[in-house]
Design a protein around this motif. Structure first.
Motif, short mmCIF file in Angstrom:
data_model
loop_
_atom_site.label_atom_id
_atom_site.label_comp_id
_atom_site.label_asym_id
_atom_site.label_seq_id
_atom_site.Cartn_x
_atom_site.Cartn_y
_atom_site.Cartn_z
N ILE A 182 97.43 16.57 52.76
CA ILE A 182 96.11 16.47 53.39
C ILE A 182 95.29 15.45 52.62
CG2 ILE A 182 94.00 17.70 54.00
CD1 ILE A 182 95.60 20.29 53.98
N GLU A 183 94.67 14.55 53.35
CA GLU A 183 93.87 13.51 52.72
C GLU A 183 92.55 14.09 52.23
OE1 GLU A 183 92.99 10.40 55.48
OE2 GLU A 183 91.58 9.42 54.14
N MET A 184 92.42 14.20 50.92
CA MET A 184 91.21 14.80 50.34
C MET A 184 90.11 13.77 50.10
SD MET A 184 92.37 17.74 50.27
CE MET A 184 90.73 18.22 49.86
N GLY A 185 90.53 12.57 49.79
CA GLY A 185 89.55 11.52 49.54
C GLY A 185 90.21 10.19 49.76
N HIS A 186 89.38 9.17 49.97
CA HIS A 186 89.91 7.85 50.26
C HIS A 186 88.98 6.83 49.61
CE1 HIS A 186 92.34 5.55 53.58
NE2 HIS A 186 92.31 4.89 52.44
N VAL A 187 89.56 5.91 48.86
CA VAL A 187 88.75 4.86 48.22
C VAL A 187 89.23 3.50 48.72
CG1 VAL A 187 88.18 6.26 46.20
CG2 VAL A 187 90.26 4.89 46.17
N GLU A 191 82.30 17.34 63.24
CA GLU A 191 81.04 17.21 62.49
C GLU A 191 81.31 17.76 61.10
OE1 GLU A 191 77.52 18.94 64.23
OE2 GLU A 191 76.64 19.28 62.26
N PHE A 192 81.04 16.97 60.08
CA PHE A 192 81.34 17.44 58.73
C PHE A 192 80.48 16.73 57.70
CE2 PHE A 192 83.88 13.78 57.21
CZ PHE A 192 84.16 13.15 58.41
N ILE A 193 80.39 17.36 56.54
CA ILE A 193 79.62 16.78 55.44
C ILE A 193 80.55 15.88 54.64
CG2 ILE A 193 78.31 17.26 53.35
CD1 ILE A 193 77.81 20.08 54.59
N MET A 194 80.11 14.68 54.44
CA MET A 194 80.91 13.74 53.67
C MET A 194 80.08 13.22 52.50
SD MET A 194 82.49 10.11 54.85
CE MET A 194 84.25 9.96 54.77
N LYS A 195 80.75 13.11 51.37
CA LYS A 195 80.17 12.34 50.28
C LYS A 195 80.66 10.93 50.47
CE LYS A 195 81.92 10.77 47.12
NZ LYS A 195 82.37 9.36 46.93
N ASP A 196 79.75 10.00 50.71
CA ASP A 196 80.17 8.61 50.79
C ASP A 196 79.37 7.78 49.79
OD1 ASP A 196 78.23 9.50 52.68
OD2 ASP A 196 78.36 7.64 53.82
N LEU A 197 80.11 7.16 48.89
CA LEU A 197 79.49 6.25 47.92
C LEU A 197 79.91 4.84 48.25
CD1 LEU A 197 78.89 6.63 44.15
CD2 LEU A 197 79.99 4.54 44.98
N TYR A 198 78.96 3.91 48.11
CA TYR A 198 79.22 2.49 48.37
C TYR A 198 78.86 1.72 47.11
CZ TYR A 198 79.12 4.46 53.03
OH TYR A 198 79.36 5.25 54.12
N SER A 199 79.81 0.88 46.66
CA SER A 199 79.54 0.08 45.47
C SER A 199 79.29 -1.37 45.87
CB SER A 199 80.71 0.18 44.49
OG SER A 199 81.86 -0.44 45.02
N PHE A 200 78.39 -1.99 45.12
CA PHE A 200 78.02 -3.39 45.38
C PHE A 200 78.08 -4.14 44.06
CE2 PHE A 200 76.13 -0.63 48.44
CZ PHE A 200 76.37 -1.26 49.65
N ASP A 201 78.96 -5.12 44.01
CA ASP A 201 79.15 -5.86 42.78
C ASP A 201 79.08 -7.35 43.03
OD1 ASP A 201 79.99 -4.04 40.37
OD2 ASP A 201 80.92 -3.14 42.14
N ALA A 202 78.88 -8.08 41.91
CA ALA A 202 78.73 -9.53 42.01
C ALA A 202 80.07 -10.26 41.95
CB ALA A 202 77.82 -10.04 40.88
N TYR A 241 83.88 4.89 49.20
CA TYR A 241 84.62 5.99 48.58
C TYR A 241 84.16 7.29 49.25
CZ TYR A 241 84.31 2.10 45.29
OH TYR A 241 84.31 0.84 44.74
N GLY A 242 85.08 7.99 49.93
CA GLY A 242 84.66 9.15 50.70
C GLY A 242 85.42 10.42 50.35
N ILE A 243 84.70 11.54 50.42
CA ILE A 243 85.30 12.87 50.28
C ILE A 243 84.71 13.75 51.37
CG2 ILE A 243 85.43 14.99 48.90
CD1 ILE A 243 85.37 13.30 46.40
N GLY A 244 85.58 14.48 52.07
CA GLY A 244 85.12 15.43 53.08
C GLY A 244 84.96 16.81 52.47
N VAL A 245 83.77 17.37 52.55
CA VAL A 245 83.48 18.64 51.89
C VAL A 245 84.24 19.79 52.56
CG1 VAL A 245 81.66 20.33 51.39
CG2 VAL A 245 81.27 17.89 50.97
N GLU A 246 84.21 19.85 53.89
CA GLU A 246 84.88 20.94 54.60
C GLU A 246 86.38 20.97 54.28
OE1 GLU A 246 82.43 19.26 55.75
OE2 GLU A 246 81.12 20.58 56.88
N ARG A 247 86.97 19.79 54.35
CA ARG A 247 88.39 19.69 54.12
C ARG A 247 88.73 20.07 52.68
NH1 ARG A 247 91.33 14.20 55.93
NH2 ARG A 247 90.85 14.99 58.01
N LEU A 248 87.86 19.70 51.76
CA LEU A 248 88.09 20.04 50.35
C LEU A 248 88.08 21.55 50.15
CD1 LEU A 248 88.41 19.38 47.38
CD2 LEU A 248 86.01 18.70 47.31
N ILE A 249 87.18 22.23 50.84
CA ILE A 249 87.12 23.68 50.71
C ILE A 249 88.34 24.34 51.35
CG2 ILE A 249 85.82 25.74 51.45
CD1 ILE A 249 83.28 23.97 51.03
#
Length: 564
Positions: free
Chosen positions: A402-407, A153-164, A437-445
């Motif tokens: 260690i994988e800090m973020g993945h796009v 269980e972890f906090i993730m920043k997940d952004l999703y982009s939508f383009d034409a 685009y994701g970043i795991g907060v726990e792992r980053l700390i």
RNA sequence: CGGGGAGUAGCUCAGCCCGGCAGAGCACCGCGUUUGGGACGCGGGGGUCGCAGGUUCAAGUCCUGUCUCCCCGACCA
């Protein structure tokens, strides 16, 4: 904050489960406490850091035109069936509600965000959109490990982009890459950007941001010459050329007791590159025969992608026998009844030594096309240290990370399956082009601590420090000390400086050790000794020796340093 | 899922082989002495020995089962 009131006392000895520096420090400083395997509580000091990290992420996401929203953790199963991931996403937490309807605890939010967008985007005029959240994810990991490195269980920043269009996706992707570099820099974590496999998320291009460290669970291959860098799952390389020879007639060779590639090399005196290695798998229940040159190993991630398989495992001995294969001398020559995948290394490697599918016999001078064929010939080889860079042929360096973020450039995999379309200027319905685009907060700390500590404790980067000043009072029973310390504390608070005031009746050693362990950027010491010399001591966590500042100037001096 | 290890006080661990009053250090409470790099004295509190069953006059210790946690691998972002 008065340290005497802070919830959670520091530990002199780390609990036995901690093996890495960051894990021991997280526990000793009481930033987190474990509840179950891969499940942690954030204690006040740790949560303060987590909040600061999330604020940095928010600031950078907003700067990259992200709009924050918040989606549910509980998601209907039907949405996951629409995308096809209900059956393929391993580690999905599922549960039934009181009406026995199946729900999913969200491990990621492509389905929910795509559903939101298909309801709310109709026109190319509504695009682009960059939507993100900081939200709790649930993943039933096969093996949680390393403290906060891999949790369930972890906090993730997940952004999703939508383009034409593709150009829009590129712009969104580039904006995220820039934002990610800013985030990791501000958190004090050096990263390298590497080509990556997209795994269960899907899509075409993807890149990871790896923090290079021996405790990492990923492997990166890096070219110091041209800058090529890739996760071992994805890495390509130039395979050693085979000797150019005319194909010779295939012949049997008696090879009593020779089973492995190494056996054959010793037995025949030929090099590994003159042999053909055979490996057998079961992919989603189907038998698969894999052939690769003997100097190379199979990259199972690449193989899985070729096969579009969810489950891929080596055949066990019983299955090998049932399929009529002879372990130690298995051969693609004359093979039928199963899919054959060959690494492209076999194409221009003439006269290989291969199995004959009978015990103690091999074939020599086996040639692809003439003697055997595969259903698919492609690159399925695993890159190792020293392999030649695919771009410039210089040797690759291998490092753990260690994988800090993945796009990911998702493209239209979700929008097509889920019907997320918009009308283009010509009035034609088109699937929305997505990225995530994701970043795991726990792992980053955890990585921030791993990258910023010494043998005494944490050394917080300024932006992550829960308090900027650690105010230590020694001999607080003496009025002049207590008055000076209290006055400084009030002054710092009034000036808006986050201050941790060690007002405990503890010895100097205990207080200094805790200050080093907790790792605030500045330490201010008020003591009889310093006061006799006319001042208080000021020291950065990263410095060895303190400086003396006059009591009358102390507040101003501290403020100047902290704000400096 | 395969392999290895461990569950005894909040933390670190001893006791188990060879059954016979549950222990130590740190932490905690009280009193006193201390105070520049993890002080000291005296007194004190805290345990269904992971859980269940079995063997035994007697089980932390022996047997069976089970759960949990850690590590390596598999797998996975």
């Amino acid at each position: 904050m008065r340290l005497s009131r802070l919830f959670g006392k520091t530990l002199r000895q780390a609990p036995a489960e901690a093996e890495t520096d960051n894990h021991m420090l997280l526990l000793r400083a009481r930033l987190v406490e474990q509840l179950a395997a891969g499940v942690y509580s954030w204690l006040p000091l740790g949560w303060d850091v987590a909040r600061r990290v999330q604020e940095i992420i928010r600031a950078e996401m907003n700067a990259a035109e992200g709009q924050e929203l918040h989606m549910p953790g509980i998601q209907p199963r039907e949405l996951w069936e629409e995308s096809g991931r209900f059956d393929t996403f391993s580690g999905l937490y599922t549960l039934q509600d009181r009406r026995e309807r199946w729900m999913v605890l969200g491990p990621t939010h492509e389905e929910v965000i795509t559903d939101l967008v298909r309801r709310n985007v109709q026109s190319y005029r509504d695009l682009p959109q960059r939507l993100y959240q900081l939200q709790t994810k649930f993943r039933d990991e096969p093996r949680p490990r390393g403290g906060l490195i891999r949790v369930r269980e972890f906090i993730m920043k997940d952004l999703y982009s939508f383009d034409a269009d593709a150009g829009g996706l590129d712009a969104s992707y580039d904006a995220m890459v820039t934002a990610y570099h800013n985030i990791f820099r501000r958190c004090g974590v050096p990263v390298v950007q590497v080509q990556a496999d997209s795994g269960a998320i899907g899509g075409k291009d993807s890149q990871e941001f790896l923090f290079l460290t021996d405790i990492g669970e990923d492997t990166a291959l890096i070219c110091d010459h041209c800058g090529y860098a890739a996760n071992a799952e994805k890495a390509e390389f130039r395979k050693p050329r085979a000797e150019v020879e005319q194909p010779l007639p295939m012949e049997e060779l008696s090879t009593p007791g020779q089973k492995t590639i190494d056996d054959l090399v010793r037995f025949t005196g030929r090099s590994h590159a003159r042999t053909l290695k055979a490996v057998f798998y079961i992919a989603d229940g189907r038998p698969v025969f894999v052939a690769i040159r003997g100097d190379l190993d199979v990259n199972e991630i690449k193989l899985r992608n070729i096969l579009k398989a969810v489950e891929l495992e080596l055949m066990d001995d019983a299955q090998v026998r049932i399929r009529g294969l002879v372990a130690g001398s298995a051969s693609p020559v004359g093979l039928s009844g199963m899919t054959v995948i060959a690494d492209d290394s076999v194409l221009e490697s003439p006269n290989l030594i291969a199995g004959a599918n009978q015990p103690d016999v091999h074939y020599v001078n086996v040639n692809y096309q003439r003697d055997w064929q595969a259903d698919v010939v492609t690159d399925i080889a695993l890159a190792r240290a020293g392999a030649a860079c695919i771009r410039c042929a210089n040797p690759l360096r291998e490092r753990r990370g260690i994988e800090m973020g993945h796009v990911f450039k998702l493209g239209t995999v979700y929008s097509e399956k889920m019907g997320a379309t918009f009308l283009d200027p010509a009035g034609q319905a088109q699937p929305v082009i997505m990225g995530c685009y994701g970043i795991g907060v726990e792992r980053l700390i955890a990585a921030a601590i791993e990258a910023n500590h010494d043998e005494r404790g944490i050394i917080w980067p300024d932006e992550l420090a829960p308090y900027h000043v650690h105010l230590v009072g020694l001999n607080l029973d003496r009025p002049e000390v207590r008055d000076t310390a209290e006055s400084l504390y009030r002054g710092l608070l009034a000036a808006g400086v986050a201050t941790l005031y060690d007002d405990r009746q503890e010895s100097a050693g205990v207080k200094f050790n805790d200050a080093d362990l907790l790792g605030m950027p500045w330490r201010v010491t008020v003591s009889p000794r310093a006061l006799e010399r006319g001042g208080v001591e000021l020291k950065a966590r990263s410095q060895k020796d303190p400086e003396l500042v006059a009591v009358s100037d102390a507040l101003a001096a501290v403020l100047a340093r902290v704000r400096g």
